[in-house]
Design a protein around this motif. Structure first.
Motif, mmCIF file in Angstrom:
data_model
loop_
_atom_site.group_PDB
_atom_site.id
_atom_site.type_symbol
_atom_site.label_atom_id
_atom_site.label_comp_id
_atom_site.label_asym_id
_atom_site.label_seq_id
_atom_site.Cartn_x
_atom_site.Cartn_y
_atom_site.Cartn_z
ATOM 1 N N GLY A 42 0.808 -1.209 0.000
ATOM 2 C CA GLY A 42 0.000 0.000 0.000
ATOM 3 C C GLY A 42 0.840 1.256 0.000
ATOM 4 N N ASP A 120 -7.606 -1.545 4.025
ATOM 5 C CA ASP A 120 -7.579 -0.093 4.157
ATOM 6 C C ASP A 120 -6.288 0.341 4.857
ATOM 7 O OD1 ASP A 120 -7.958 -0.803 6.772
ATOM 8 O OD2 ASP A 120 -10.093 -0.335 6.767
ATOM 9 N N GLU A 121 -6.070 1.629 4.890
ATOM 10 C CA GLU A 121 -4.822 2.163 5.424
ATOM 11 C C GLU A 121 -4.621 1.746 6.880
ATOM 12 O OE1 GLU A 121 -2.376 3.578 3.932
ATOM 13 O OE2 GLU A 121 -1.271 4.021 5.768
ATOM 14 N N GLU A 122 -5.702 1.733 7.640
ATOM 15 C CA GLU A 122 -5.635 1.351 9.046
ATOM 16 C C GLU A 122 -5.092 -0.076 9.188
ATOM 17 O OE1 GLU A 122 -6.585 3.054 11.739
ATOM 18 O OE2 GLU A 122 -6.820 1.506 13.277
ATOM 19 N N LEU A 124 -3.421 -1.761 6.943
ATOM 20 C CA LEU A 124 -2.052 -1.814 6.442
ATOM 21 C C LEU A 124 -1.091 -1.313 7.505
ATOM 22 C CD1 LEU A 124 -2.602 -0.489 2.825
ATOM 23 C CD2 LEU A 124 -1.787 -2.752 3.443
ATOM 24 N N ALA A 125 -1.450 -0.219 8.144
ATOM 25 C CA ALA A 125 -0.545 0.390 9.101
ATOM 26 C C ALA A 125 -0.425 -0.454 10.372
ATOM 27 C CB ALA A 125 -1.026 1.798 9.451
ATOM 28 N N ARG A 129 2.211 -3.727 7.540
ATOM 29 C CA ARG A 129 3.585 -3.240 7.392
ATOM 30 C C ARG A 129 4.410 -3.590 8.612
ATOM 31 N NH1 ARG A 129 1.153 2.233 5.787
ATOM 32 N NH2 ARG A 129 0.328 1.734 3.729
#
Lengths: 410, 230
Positions: A42, A120-122, A124-125, A129
């Motif tokens: 992402g 979603d970014e949440e 992924l974060a 990652r």
């Protein structure tokens, strides 16, 4: 790049990567390798789009639970588009279907199957990652924060990913450094005080902190000298052997040969060949003419460049993108796109090179090899030392790509 | 003839990177300088190209000892060298198009008039399309940018080429292509070459002979102390 245009940086890429395996994604610069890798984390630029699926499978029963596209026949899902900076857009359908050992720390929070492209970014974060997918970046010296010491950066990562008790933090960070063979007495150095090799190991240490089941190494050896390349390659190999899945994105074929179990060759945004690494680098050799050309460019082999330059991703020719540079191209190649390689292996080519015959007798140059060009690649190339015929005082090869020359060399 | 005589150089007079290094390159000869990162080979390349003033020692270019360094070098000596560095992104002005970057040496030496034709000629030699020439560095790949850097180095038809890790960032095919361009140029002009790198396979294939810094260092200095860090 032209403004406002969509550029497919990666199109229809599908592959499987199993735990304990290392897949090397190789190709010329600008072929879309890094876009593909960034999509998995992402990390594409904001104007990029990616579609398709990139499934990471964790959990003890993972290997049993294959879905309809099991075996990796990810012929797949919607096309993925990534649109890198400036305008580009990638169409990719990565199928990083990785079933891996459960990681005790990750298991509770992470579902057994996670689609990285849909996350979603949440997610992924917080989950992906560093925890599920570790990243060994290109140019580690630029990746590290310049104003903080390596120790400070390692401790932060350990604190975020492992949440140890405060008094254990220091020891945990030192242990993390040790795993990547980063010397403890350099922990208090700033990135600019490190040599390229040490910066590389610092970045590797950071990538390993979360004990992620998938390790993504994006050009980890660029700019390093050969000893350090070998050491980095061997370290990645060890991580694959310890049960992680390693995706090595590189243009360094020597590092790929040293590390990988499987090789995926990319050209103009598509995977054009998937192969077992031993077959690819040894006999029978690559099957796609582009892959053969890439290997032939090595100084230990023919040291002959592939004529022409890679096409612009914004204006790909119809049919096979490699056809304009290919000595085997026919009319079919310029009109019809070859089918992508099956995830089990194969080449996206209408006229793949045939495996070399057991005896090199057929390699004898002659009129026959002109009417039906002898493929340069399948000729078993001699060992590096002997690969340098006396006639070659310099890289005479590049200027004269002559398919019979390799045969004569052999 | 390019002669480096007992060069001692570095970035701190108390701890020179090079001590008493000597190297001769005959006209038309290609010499590969091998060594690991941080051993000082790039420093030697910079001294040879008159880009770094040595603490002591002498550089003799085609019979004339070098008196000035960098911009103080006489133009005749300065333009005798074409240099290609490892990282094309750090060695090109991000504001210039590739065409302007390639033509920069011509402009800087007051030969603006021939910039157009010479740039086109060079672009063709290194394999840059007219479309690429209109772009700026951030719009092209490392390989394409390094092709432009090589074209820029050849713009003034130097008698000496210094390639400092020219291909370290590049894939095998682009490496072979750029080496081919250098060799074509040398065949046409008889220019000499100092190629610096750590890839033994590459330099042994490319150059007439390869040397290491140890082999160039005068014995009285004793073994050089290893360089810690960078």
């Amino acid at each position: 790049m032209r403004r406002g245009a969509d550029v497919a940086a990666v199109t229809g890429a599908s592959f499987d990567l199993d735990a304990g395996q290392c897949l090397a994604l190789v190709g010329e610069s600008g072929c879309g390798k890094s876009v593909l890798a960034s999509a998995l984390l992402g990390l594409l630029p904001g104007n990029a789009r990616a579609t398709g699926t990139a499934t990471v499978r964790t959990g003890a029963d993972a290997t049993v639970r294959t879905t309809g596209r099991g075996g990796g026949a990810e012929t797949d899902s919607g096309p993925a588009t990534a649109r890198p900076a400036g305008s580009a857009a990638a169409r990719l359908r990565p199928g990083l279907r990785s079933h891996t050992r459960p990681s005790p720390r990750n298991a509770p929070g992470v579902p057994d199957v996670l689609d990285l492209l849909a996350a979603d970014e949440e997610t992924l974060a917080r989950r992906v990652r560093g925890r599920l997918v570790g990243l060994v970046p290109q140019s580690p010296a630029a990746h590290l924060t310049p104003v903080r010491t390596v120790r400070s950066q390692l401790e932060e990562t350990v604190r975020e990913l492992c949440a140890p008790a405060r008094q254990d933090l220091r020891a945990a960070a030192e242990a993390a450094a040790g795993r990547a063979a980063f010397p403890a007495d350099h922990l208090d150095h700033y990135p600019h005080q490190l040599s390229g090799g040490l910066a590389q190991r610092a970045a590797l240490a950071l990538a390993l902190v979360g004990d992620a089941p998938v390790l993504l190494a994006d050009e980890p050896t660029t700019g390093l000298d050969r000893d350090l390349v070998n050491r980095t390659a061997d370290e990645l190999r060890r991580h694959a052997d310890s049960g992680r899945a390693v995706l090595l994105v590189t243009h360094d074929l020597v590092a790929a040969e040293r590390t990988a179990d499987r090789v995926a060759v990319m050209y103009a945004g598509r995977i054009v060949e998937l192969s077992d690494a031993r077959d690819f680098f040894g006999t029978p050799g690559p099957r796609h003419p582009y892959a053969a050309g890439l290997l032939d460019a090595l100084p230990t082999r023919a040291f002959r460049t592939i004529p022409g330059t890679p096409p612009e991703l914004g204006s790909l020719p119809a049919g096979c993108a490699f056809a304009p540079r290919c000595h085997r191209a026919t009319d079919t190649c310029t009109t019809t796109l070859p089918a992508p390689p099956a995830p089990t292996g194969g080449a996206a080519c209408h006229h793949p090179l045939e495996p070399a015959p057991a005896t090199p007798a057929s390699a004898a140059p002659g009129p026959a090899s002109i009417t039906s060009p002898t493929p340069p690649a399948p000729v078993p190339l001699p060992a590096p030392a002997s690969a340098r015929p006396a006639a070659h005082t310099g890289p005479a090869g590049p200027a004269h790509p002559d398919p019979t020359e390799a045969a004569a060399d052999a | 003839m390019l002669e480096l005589r007992r060069i001692t150089a570095g970035y701190d007079r108390r701890a020179p990177v090079l001590r008493g290094v000597s190297l001769d390159i005959a006209p038309g000869e290609a010499v590969g300088l091998l060594g690991p990162s941080g051993c000082g080979k790039s420093t030697l390349a910079r001294v040879a190209a008159l880009l770094h003033r040595p603490d002591s020692g002498e550089v003799v270019v085609d019979g004339t000892p070098a008196r000035g360094w960098r911009h103080r070098a006489p133009r005749e000596q300065r333009t005798a060298f074409g240099v290609v560095f490892q990282q094309p992104r750090l060695s090109t002005d991000p504001r210039l198009t590739l065409a302007a970057a390639v033509a920069e040496p011509l402009r800087a030496t007051g030969r603006r008039a021939e910039a157009g034709s010479r740039t086109a000629e060079l672009a063709e030699a290194v394999g840059l399309t007219p479309d690429l020439l209109t772009r700026r560095p951030h719009e092209v790949s490392d390989g394409q940018l390094q092709r432009a850097c090589l074209a820029r180095a050849l713009a003034l038809r130097p008698r000496w080429l210094v390639c400092d890790e020219m291909t370290a960032m590049l894939d095998a095919s682009t490496t072979a292509a750029l080496v081919g361009v250098v060799e074509d140029y040398r065949r046409q002009t008889g220019a000499g070459l100092l190629a610096v790198g750590h890839d033994r396979d590459l330099l042994e294939r490319w150059c007439d002979r390869t040397v290491t810094l140890e082999s160039l260092t005068a014995p009285p200095g004793g073994p050089r102390s290893p360089v810690a860090g960078r």
